[in-house]
Scaffold this motif. Sequence first.
Motif, PDB file in Angstrom:
ATOM      1  N   GLY B 140      21.039  36.882  11.000  1.00 15.27           N
ATOM      2  CA  GLY B 140      19.748  36.254  11.301  1.00 15.27           C
ATOM      3  C   GLY B 140      18.776  36.410  10.144  1.00 15.27           C
ATOM      4  O   GLY B 140      18.043  35.472   9.792  1.00 15.27           O
ATOM      5  N   GLN B 143      19.766  34.120   7.364  1.00 13.99           N
ATOM      6  CA  GLN B 143      19.400  32.731   7.622  1.00 13.99           C
ATOM      7  C   GLN B 143      17.901  32.529   7.403  1.00 13.99           C
ATOM      8  O   GLN B 143      17.482  31.498   6.892  1.00 13.99           O
ATOM      9  CB  GLN B 143      19.825  32.324   9.042  1.00 13.99           C
ATOM     10  CG  GLN B 143      19.767  30.838   9.321  1.00 13.99           C
ATOM     11  CD  GLN B 143      20.640  30.019   8.386  1.00 13.99           C
ATOM     12  OE1 GLN B 143      20.410  29.972   7.175  1.00 13.99           O
ATOM     13  NE2 GLN B 143      21.641  29.356   8.929  1.00 13.99           N
ATOM     14  N   THR B 164      21.906  27.841  13.506  1.00 14.42           N
ATOM     15  CA  THR B 164      22.155  29.021  14.332  1.00 14.42           C
ATOM     16  C   THR B 164      23.598  29.116  14.834  1.00 14.42           C
ATOM     17  O   THR B 164      23.952  30.068  15.518  1.00 14.42           O
ATOM     18  CB  THR B 164      21.228  29.020  15.579  1.00 14.42           C
ATOM     19  OG1 THR B 164      21.467  27.824  16.326  1.00 14.42           O
ATOM     20  CG2 THR B 164      19.769  29.071  15.173  1.00 14.42           C
ATOM     21  N   VAL B 172      20.230  34.582  17.353  1.00 16.44           N
ATOM     22  CA  VAL B 172      19.836  33.171  17.348  1.00 16.44           C
ATOM     23  C   VAL B 172      18.324  33.032  17.514  1.00 16.44           C
ATOM     24  O   VAL B 172      17.671  32.249  16.831  1.00 16.44           O
ATOM     25  CB  VAL B 172      20.573  32.406  18.466  1.00 16.44           C
ATOM     26  CG1 VAL B 172      19.976  31.024  18.683  1.00 16.44           C
ATOM     27  CG2 VAL B 172      22.056  32.293  18.134  1.00 16.44           C
ATOM     28  N   VAL B 175      15.872  33.148  14.462  1.00  8.26           N
ATOM     29  CA  VAL B 175      15.932  31.982  13.574  1.00  8.26           C
ATOM     30  C   VAL B 175      15.251  30.786  14.238  1.00  8.26           C
ATOM     31  O   VAL B 175      14.476  30.059  13.606  1.00  8.26           O
ATOM     32  CB  VAL B 175      17.395  31.653  13.202  1.00  8.26           C
ATOM     33  CG1 VAL B 175      17.475  30.350  12.430  1.00  8.26           C
ATOM     34  CG2 VAL B 175      17.991  32.792  12.378  1.00  8.26           C
ATOM     35  N   THR B 193      21.653  20.357  15.706  1.00  6.20           N
ATOM     36  CA  THR B 193      21.661  21.594  16.483  1.00  6.20           C
ATOM     37  C   THR B 193      22.488  21.478  17.753  1.00  6.20           C
ATOM     38  O   THR B 193      22.710  20.385  18.281  1.00  6.20           O
ATOM     39  CB  THR B 193      20.218  22.011  16.843  1.00  6.20           C
ATOM     40  OG1 THR B 193      20.250  23.269  17.495  1.00  6.20           O
ATOM     41  CG2 THR B 193      19.541  20.993  17.742  1.00  6.20           C
TER      42      THR B 193
END
Lengths: 220, 240
Positions: B140, B143, B164, B172, B175, B193
């Motif tokens: 995470g 990212q 994610t 998740v 992010v 997504t």
Amino acid sequence: MFDYNFHWRPVMKSLPDLIDAAFLTLQVAVLAMILGIVIGLGLALVRMHLRGLPRWLASSWVELARNTPALFQLFFFGFGLGAFGLHLSPYIIVLAGLTFNCAGYLAENFRGGFQAVPDTQIRAARSLGMTAWQAYSRIVIPQVFRIVYHPITNQMVWAVLMSSLGMLVGFRELSGETQFFASRTFRIFEYFAVTAVIYYVIVKLILLGSRLLAARLFRY
Amino acid sequence: MIEIRDLHKYFGALHVLKGINLNVQKGEVLSVIGASGSGKSTLLYCINGLEPVQQGRVVVDGIDVHAKGTDINRLRQRLGMVFQQWNSFPHLTALENVALAPRIVKGKTRAEAREIARRQLEHVGLGEKLDAYPSALSGGQQQRLAIARALAMEPEYMLFDEATSALDPELVGEVLETMRMLAEEGMTMICVTHEMGFARDVSDRVAFFHQGVMEEIGPPEQIFTAPQSEHTRKFLANVR
């Protein structure tokens, strides 16, 4: 059990000459490695990115260097070219033979290194607006360098040890010099025992230096 | 504005995008949903020119991405991209990861670039991790680092490619929170997504892709409560 009397004095007397010869060994090995890294990198890039004759030539180089005895490669630059009237000095013969051999091995190390860096790294770099060259030089090459660092150290050790073949083409590096004195004094065992220790110390120093440098270079 | 006109993309014989037409306005947040292989990620790669196209056009602020004379490296500075596999540069610290492109692409001084990087990393909540290498960061965090890295180029648009999907479930949220924050700040975003909650709550519009075709596009309420297409209905029934 055996009646052999060790005589170390002649060896000790010629120790300064042996040390000088050791520096010559180190010099030729370092030069061969520098040339080998540059050429090996080039060979790897040619094999990965070009086709046709250049790729065939590069592949042949790598194949010959890796799959024939190093001694034969040295003989090629010595007696092989000599047969065609091209007479090189022993120094150049050893340098050329070692470089040829090291470049071949290092090319394969580099190729593996490049393949170990995922393409997505290049994509990420390009997505930030970097040119292909910037992505290569800033993102790919530094990662490849780390991957091939320890194989390069190994190759450096190998180059030092392999340079001892130089005595067979009349080069007075550490082994050649040892052979020269040994055959004059018949203290063969003593000379080669001391020389073995010198090789051992050189290699240990290379490994130590490599480890210290790695600790500084690679923090990640 | 991003304008996509009759866009076709092939991988060999495989027809991945079959005539996409789409406009994305400044300030808009568009979510792109659909099954794997429906062409949604490929669409993003075509928008910033990482993939060539075989037919049609992508025009970003009046510049044709795939035209011959286009300075693609310059154009990409407007289009930040965040990848599924975050692709942090492992040999650089968090700060260097973010500072590199501003320095070598935009020509900022070292000090300016570091200042930009520090600000962006604080922005995504990594102010404590400036000198950490990616290997010491969670997925995470990496990212979010990738988001900061893209933002440091001051892009007009952000493209998120399943940002994610590769993360552990418990990572998740952080992010998505960062993406939500960007949306609230008015960033123009195209988010491929699988997070239906995010698509529903944050997007202005949702596009559903099916086998290389944009089946349906509309406000989230419409897509999620009254989908027009049979394919959309089926897909949504399966993901819930």
